[in-house]
Design a protein around this motif. Structure first.
Motif, mmCIF file in Angstrom:
data_model
loop_
_atom_site.group_PDB
_atom_site.id
_atom_site.type_symbol
_atom_site.label_atom_id
_atom_site.label_comp_id
_atom_site.label_asym_id
_atom_site.label_seq_id
_atom_site.Cartn_x
_atom_site.Cartn_y
_atom_site.Cartn_z
ATOM 1 N N ARG A 1 41.395 49.895 47.889
ATOM 2 C CA ARG A 1 41.377 49.480 46.488
ATOM 3 C C ARG A 1 42.658 48.725 46.129
ATOM 4 N N GLN A 2 43.800 49.175 46.678
ATOM 5 C CA GLN A 2 45.042 48.467 46.393
ATOM 6 C C GLN A 2 45.044 47.071 47.009
ATOM 7 N N ASN B 1 37.780 46.628 40.927
ATOM 8 C CA ASN B 1 37.301 47.998 40.775
ATOM 9 C C ASN B 1 35.844 48.156 41.201
ATOM 10 N N LEU C 1 42.806 44.918 45.001
ATOM 11 C CA LEU C 1 43.452 44.554 43.737
ATOM 12 C C LEU C 1 44.423 43.393 43.930
ATOM 13 N N SER D 1 43.533 49.154 39.236
ATOM 14 C CA SER D 1 42.136 49.178 39.662
ATOM 15 C C SER D 1 41.238 49.891 38.666
ATOM 16 N N HIS D 2 41.831 50.719 37.804
ATOM 17 C CA HIS D 2 41.007 51.471 36.852
ATOM 18 C C HIS D 2 41.840 51.856 35.635
#
Length: 510
Positions: free
Chosen positions: A89-90, A70, A93, A47-48
């Motif tokens: 976020r996971q 992201n 993703l 994500s980053h």
């Protein structure tokens, strides 16, 4: 897609939350490079990944690193709710890569996921033919801070349950040390009964590194005591400062304590803890300086006692290890700890806490020393011994023993071989049923259908709308599965609640 021939090349996809600078990130990079060197296709989704704050292999083209998902969810909300944001976020993703067909195009043989297990059921549902390896660095429920508060314990309860439940969807689970394996067994005995945890030690690159002579010799006139850790409270870097201050003014002559490690200005804890350490050092009458580059680090005044180096690149870290007389590794109950291996490979003796992973890596009296973290005086005594009392021959013996141990037990080749073997063995493991995930999807469809019926009944004029209006009470289709699901969730949370006492006691004993 399965692998039946051991020599068959695989397509392996990694999922990692934030590919920055830290022990977990170093492990993922080493694992990916090692598998790639064995001829496999490797891609890392994250994500980053900041090019200014990541390991070299993640930015120089060595690895195929893809940053996705992201933009929608932040890493935290006002420095809070990090676990909720991390899970969202996971999932974002995974779904982003799925709907853009990137994963399908790679035809993955296996997924390797670490740090966060919440997305495993989704991966298993979306890719039923692809095996999943979860690498557990340490149970997150034991890492969460602030559990003394009832509100925080209640807030964490569903996430603690999700961690264990979702981890059970992995086809194989690996841990970074026997210490971590024992902790996982105590926290989740039911999981360990169903899954055979594999110990895969992190590794270091044992390739000989060469540095310019003028750079390596820059600090050779000083007795460098080195600490390499992320700037986090749990790393207990203050112990190194207090032990160094204990040497006294004369004992610190022609020496320097260098505190280097991962520092991300986005992470409030990094910023606050660095300032706390500076304040601690100055309160002990130690002169400090903070730098971020090789040039500024090499040009600090000689009278600086404590030098802080933020976000250390590999070149600078290698230079520090070449110049150091002793590595000071302060974390207690560290799950594994890669830095002691890097130091031993460079021929640097290691002083570490007598708990956790260093008990498996550092041999007391042979490749370094173990000291209790609560006894600062013993840490000071070892520093004094290395700086002034041990002969060059004695120090060289410790240096040689460390190098031999790392090359024999913790090489990147060995780690990749072990990881490849675990991935290979997953093809014969019976997969956990995904009926729960299918039920969630079904209930979601039913609820959406009920919503459509409700609005049809309210605003529509067709025969279907008339049928919808005849349904009383509203949302009848959704009621039964939602009530059943709610009861199931409550029962699961109650079981988790009864296990909290044992987990809290375990955390207090660490």
């Amino acid at each position: 897609m399965t692998d039946k021939d051991e020599g068959k090349k695989k397509s392996i996809v990694f999922f990692h939350p934030d590919l920055g600078i830290g022990g977990a990130e170093r492990l993922i990079i080493d694992a990916a490079v090692g598998l790639q060197n064995r001829g496999h296709k490797v891609v890392i989704f994250t994500s980053h990944c900041d090019p200014q704050h990541c390991f070299d292999e993640a930015r120089d083209g060595t690895l195929d690193v893809r940053v996705r998902g992201n933009r929608i969810f932040p890493s935290s909300i006002f420095s809070r709710f990090t676990i909720i944001c991390a899970i969202l976020r996971q999932l974002n993703l995974i779904l982003w890569a799925y709907y853009r067909a990137e994963i399908k195009a790679l035809e993955p043989t296996a997924f390797v996921v670490d740090q966060l297990s919440a997305g495993l059921p989704v991966l298993g549902y979306l890719f039923p033919d692809t095996r999943i390896l979860f690498y557990c660095h340490f149970p997150d429920l034991l890492l969460a801070q602030g559990r003394a508060s009832f509100i925080k314990r209640a807030y964490r309860l569903p996430f603690d349950w999700i961690e264990q439940w979702s981890m059970s969807f992995a086809d194989a689970i690996a841990v970074n040390s026997s210490f971590t394996k024992g902790i996982v067994g105590q926290v989740w005995p039911g999981l360990v009964k169903k899954k055979d945890l594999q110990v895969i030690y992190p590794c270091v690159d044992t390739t000989e590194k060469t540095l310019p002579d003028d750079v390596v010799a820059a600090w050779h006139d000083l007795g460098i005591l080195l600490s390499i850790n992320r700037f986090e409270k749990k790393k207990d870097i203050g112990l190194a400062i207090k032990a160094y201050a204990g040497l006294g003014k004369n004992g610190r002559a022609r020496t320097r304590l260098v505190l280097a490690g991962g520092y991300d200005p986005r992470v409030q804890e990094n910023v606050v803890y660095h300032q706390e350490l500076v304040t601690l050092a100055e309160s002990l009458k130690l002169k400090t300086a903070t730098t971020k580059t090789i040039v500024t680090a090499l040009n600090v005044p000689e009278d600086i006692d404590v030098l802080f180096l933020l976000s250390v690149p590999n070149t600078l870290k290698d230079m520090l290890l070449k110049s150091a007389k002793l590595l000071i590794y302060t974390p207690s109950n560290e799950h594994f700890g890669i830095v002691p291996l890097e130091a031993m490979l460079a021929g640097v003796p290691v002083l570490a806490a007598n708990t956790g992973g260093p008990l498996e890596t550092v041999v007391d009296g042979e490749t370094g020393w173990h000291c209790p973290p609560e006894n600062t005086e013993k840490w000071t005594a070892v520093m004094d011994n290395v700086l002034y009392k041990m002969s060059n021959k004695e120090l060289q013996k410790v240096s040689n023993a460390g190098k031999e141990r790392v090359k024999r037990e913790f090489s990147n080749v060995k780690m990749a071989e072990r990881l490849d073997g675990v991935i290979e063995a997953m093809s014969g493991v019976e997969r956990k049923s995904l009926k729960v995930i299918e039920a969630v999807v079904l209930v979601t469809v039913i609820v959406l259908g009920d919503v459509v019926l409700h609005y049809l009944g309210k605003y529509g004029e067709s025969e279907v709308a008339a049928i919808a209006r005849s349904l009383t009470p509203p949302y009848p289709l959704s009621a039964i599965p939602l009530i059943y699901g709610a009861l199931y969730a409550v029962a699961s949370l109650v079981r988790s609640f009864w296990g909290i006492g044992q987990r809290e006691a375990l955390k207090k004993n660490q």
